[in-house]
Design a protein around this motif. Structure first.
Motif, short mmCIF file in Angstrom:
data_model
loop_
_atom_site.label_atom_id
_atom_site.label_comp_id
_atom_site.label_asym_id
_atom_site.label_seq_id
_atom_site.Cartn_x
_atom_site.Cartn_y
_atom_site.Cartn_z
N THR A 43 -2.86 12.47 -2.58
CA THR A 43 -3.86 12.10 -3.58
C THR A 43 -4.49 10.74 -3.33
O THR A 43 -5.46 10.38 -4.00
N SER A 44 -3.94 9.96 -2.42
CA SER A 44 -4.36 8.58 -2.12
C SER A 44 -4.15 7.64 -3.31
O SER A 44 -4.71 6.54 -3.33
N ALA A 45 -3.37 8.05 -4.29
CA ALA A 45 -3.08 7.20 -5.45
C ALA A 45 -1.93 6.25 -5.11
O ALA A 45 -0.98 6.62 -4.43
N PHE A 46 -2.05 5.01 -5.60
CA PHE A 46 -0.95 4.06 -5.43
C PHE A 46 0.28 4.55 -6.17
O PHE A 46 0.19 5.14 -7.24
N ILE A 47 1.45 4.28 -5.59
CA ILE A 47 2.73 4.60 -6.24
C ILE A 47 3.32 3.28 -6.71
O ILE A 47 3.65 2.41 -5.89
N ASN A 48 3.43 3.15 -8.02
CA ASN A 48 3.93 1.91 -8.61
C ASN A 48 5.27 2.09 -9.33
O ASN A 48 5.75 1.15 -9.95
N ASP A 83 -0.91 -2.99 -7.38
CA ASP A 83 -0.89 -1.60 -6.93
C ASP A 83 -0.25 -1.40 -5.56
O ASP A 83 -0.70 -1.96 -4.57
N ASP A 91 0.81 -1.22 0.00
CA ASP A 91 0.00 0.00 0.00
C ASP A 91 0.84 1.27 0.00
O ASP A 91 0.55 2.21 0.74
N ILE A 146 1.43 4.63 -1.11
CA ILE A 146 0.52 5.61 -1.71
C ILE A 146 1.04 7.03 -1.55
O ILE A 146 1.85 7.31 -0.67
N ASN A 147 0.55 7.90 -2.40
CA ASN A 147 0.78 9.33 -2.27
C ASN A 147 -0.23 9.82 -1.23
O ASN A 147 -1.44 9.73 -1.46
#
Length: 108
Positions: free
Chosen positions: A26-31, A62, A20, A22-23
């Motif tokens: 933004t709550s976006a996954f960092i891949n 993710d 998990d 994440i940013n």
């Protein structure tokens, strides 16, 4: 970010898992981060049997990064260690976590 560490002592391969990632804005996954980990003993010395830091690659899921560390790493049952994890993502997103972990003999 949630961290899960699995350390097996007494001659078993070990897994470092960062889940998990994440940013936080933004709550976006960092891949696409560069994730590295170092395992130190209670004296702050890198544990023998591995060249540290080890790269923890993206797993294809993710926000999940995983690496298997060879059984040659000298982790002892019931001993305390410090796992240092760093993550660097595009856009200047950097993080570091210092997590106390312990060795455990696998009973499976």
């Amino acid at each position: 970010m949630a961290n899960v560490q699995i350390w097996y002592a007494d001659g078993n391969d070990m897994v470092i898992e960062v889940a998990d990632l994440i940013n936080s804005l933004t709550s976006a996954f960092i891949n696409d981060a560069t994730v590295q980990a170092t395992l130190q003993d209670d004296q702050g010395v890198d544990v023998v049997g591995q060249v540290w830091p080890v790269t923890v690659p993206y797993s294809g899921t993710d926000g999940l990064y995983q690496v298997t560390v060879d059984k040659a790493v000298q982790v002892l049952d019931d001993a305390g260690y410090l796992l240092i994890v760093t993550a660097s993502a595009p856009g200047g997103l950097d993080a570091e976590w210092r997590i106390k972990v312990g060795g455990e003999t696998r009973n499976e």
